[in-house]
Enzyme design. Sequence first.
Site, short mmCIF file in Angstrom:
data_model
loop_
_atom_site.label_atom_id
_atom_site.label_comp_id
_atom_site.label_asym_id
_atom_site.label_seq_id
_atom_site.Cartn_x
_atom_site.Cartn_y
_atom_site.Cartn_z
N ARG A 163 0.83 -1.23 0.00
CA ARG A 163 0.00 0.00 0.00
C ARG A 163 0.86 1.27 0.00
O ARG A 163 1.81 1.41 0.73
CB ARG A 163 -0.90 0.03 1.23
CG ARG A 163 -1.64 1.37 1.38
CD ARG A 163 -2.77 1.36 2.34
NE ARG A 163 -2.47 0.76 3.60
CZ ARG A 163 -3.39 0.35 4.47
NH1 ARG A 163 -4.66 0.49 4.18
NH2 ARG A 163 -3.05 -0.20 5.60
N ARG A 216 2.44 3.91 5.21
CA ARG A 216 2.03 4.16 6.60
C ARG A 216 2.99 3.51 7.60
O ARG A 216 3.49 2.41 7.35
CB ARG A 216 0.61 3.62 6.82
CG ARG A 216 -0.46 4.60 6.38
CD ARG A 216 -1.84 4.04 6.33
NE ARG A 216 -2.23 3.20 7.46
CZ ARG A 216 -3.44 2.65 7.58
NH1 ARG A 216 -4.36 2.88 6.66
NH2 ARG A 216 -3.73 1.88 8.61
P1 AP5 Z 1 -7.46 -0.38 1.93
O1 AP5 Z 1 -8.69 -0.05 1.19
O2 AP5 Z 1 -6.56 0.74 2.32
O3 AP5 Z 1 -7.81 -1.33 3.18
P2 AP5 Z 1 -8.50 -0.99 4.57
O4 AP5 Z 1 -9.41 -2.11 4.89
O5 AP5 Z 1 -9.07 0.40 4.56
O6 AP5 Z 1 -7.21 -1.11 5.50
P3 AP5 Z 1 -6.67 -0.23 6.70
O7 AP5 Z 1 -5.29 -0.77 6.97
O8 AP5 Z 1 -6.78 1.25 6.43
O9 AP5 Z 1 -7.63 -0.63 7.83
P4 AP5 Z 1 -7.37 -0.56 9.31
O10 AP5 Z 1 -8.73 -0.81 9.81
O11 AP5 Z 1 -6.32 -1.42 9.88
O12 AP5 Z 1 -6.72 0.89 9.52
P5 AP5 Z 1 -7.33 2.24 10.06
O13 AP5 Z 1 -6.74 3.34 9.28
O14 AP5 Z 1 -8.81 2.15 10.19
O15 AP5 Z 1 -6.63 -1.44 1.04
C1 AP5 Z 1 -5.37 -1.92 1.44
C2 AP5 Z 1 -4.47 -2.06 0.20
O16 AP5 Z 1 -5.01 -3.05 -0.67
C3 AP5 Z 1 -4.36 -0.78 -0.64
O17 AP5 Z 1 -3.06 -0.70 -1.16
C4 AP5 Z 1 -5.38 -0.98 -1.78
O18 AP5 Z 1 -4.99 -0.31 -2.97
C5 AP5 Z 1 -5.34 -2.50 -1.94
N1 AP5 Z 1 -6.64 -3.07 -2.31
C6 AP5 Z 1 -7.86 -2.73 -1.82
N2 AP5 Z 1 -8.81 -3.50 -2.36
C7 AP5 Z 1 -8.19 -4.37 -3.20
C8 AP5 Z 1 -8.64 -5.43 -4.04
N3 AP5 Z 1 -9.92 -5.78 -4.13
N4 AP5 Z 1 -7.72 -6.12 -4.76
C9 AP5 Z 1 -6.39 -5.80 -4.67
N5 AP5 Z 1 -5.91 -4.80 -3.90
C10 AP5 Z 1 -6.79 -4.09 -3.16
O19 AP5 Z 1 -6.76 2.26 11.56
C11 AP5 Z 1 -5.38 2.48 11.83
C12 AP5 Z 1 -5.19 2.56 13.35
O20 AP5 Z 1 -5.95 3.69 13.88
C13 AP5 Z 1 -5.69 1.35 14.16
O21 AP5 Z 1 -4.72 0.31 14.20
C14 AP5 Z 1 -5.95 1.99 15.52
O22 AP5 Z 1 -4.74 2.20 16.21
C15 AP5 Z 1 -6.53 3.37 15.16
N6 AP5 Z 1 -8.00 3.36 15.02
C16 AP5 Z 1 -8.71 3.54 13.88
N7 AP5 Z 1 -10.04 3.49 14.12
C17 AP5 Z 1 -10.17 3.25 15.45
C18 AP5 Z 1 -11.29 3.07 16.30
N8 AP5 Z 1 -12.56 3.11 15.83
N9 AP5 Z 1 -11.06 2.83 17.63
C19 AP5 Z 1 -9.80 2.79 18.12
N10 AP5 Z 1 -8.68 2.95 17.37
C20 AP5 Z 1 -8.86 3.18 16.03
#
Ligand code: AP5
Length: 216
Positions: A127, A161
């Site tokens: 990513r 990231r």
């Molecule tokens: P992408 O679409 O970016 O995947 P995603 O599911 O959004 O993944 P994230 O890593 O952003 O989710 P996350 O929940 O861990 O992180 P978040 O930012 O929420 O796709 C990933 C990759 O694959 C990309 O390169 C894309 O191009 C590719 N791709 C997508 N679809 C594809 C397909 N079909 N085929 C091929 N390739 C594909 O959270 C980060 C941190 O923030 C957490 O760890 C936590 O510390 C904190 N946090 C966030 N929300 C909360 C909450 N509600 N409560 C407490 N802490 C929180």
Amino acid sequence: MNLIFIGAPGSGKGTQAQILSKEFNIETLSTGDLLRKEVEIKSEIGLIAEDLMRQGKLVDDEIVIEMIKKKISSNNSIKGHIFDGFPRNINQAIMLEQMLTNLGKKIDKVINFDVSEEIIIKRISGRISCRECGSVYNKYYNPTAKEGVCDNCGSNDLYQRVDDNEETVKNRLEVFKKSSAPLIDFYAKKNLLVTIDAFKIVSLIFEDIKQALITT
Ligand code: AP5
């Protein structure tokens, strides 16, 4: 329309939220993106969140709930929201339900992105994100047309990231299994859950989501 996207890290929630919010003209609220902005500007919240995010741990419920509350109460004219990565546990889910009820709104559907760990690791390790406009690419599956340049805004400020490393990804997957996976059952019991095969290509997943919104 209010939708929740749940799924393991890298399952493709953010990618689909970006497409769907444009097509349906609804706002995406990603707690991950909101927290990363706080970290970038070194706000009080950012300073608390930075270390937890680096380790792949959840940020305190009070912080994320307050951030979401501010966002959804600030503009009542918005047609709906996609909650991407929120709620992350049952407590957050109950709080979200209360917030929406107080505003006379409800959750219409919960999309669960189902994909194997092997695929998740490959997606996360490839990513790349644009710091300027937030567009997300993948060096294996969806590279930029010109290396190092964002297709959407032309910026060359593309980055990986800090939590997208092997050690943190392992922690994030563990946290997902322990805290977030119980949400699948929680929303299934409420008859709101639709599970999508998130292994498919981006456009086919998008079609499946649209179909789920129309038919169920
Ligand atoms: P992408 O679409 O970016 O995947 P995603 O599911 O959004 O993944 P994230 O890593 O952003 O989710 P996350 O929940 O861990 O992180 P978040 O930012 O929420 O796709 C990933 C990759 O694959 C990309 O390169 C894309 O191009 C590719 N791709 C997508 N679809 C594809 C397909 N079909 N085929 C091929 N390739 C594909 O959270 C980060 C941190 O923030 C957490 O760890 C936590 O510390 C904190 N946090 C966030 N929300 C909360 C909450 N509600 N409560 C407490 N802490 C929180």
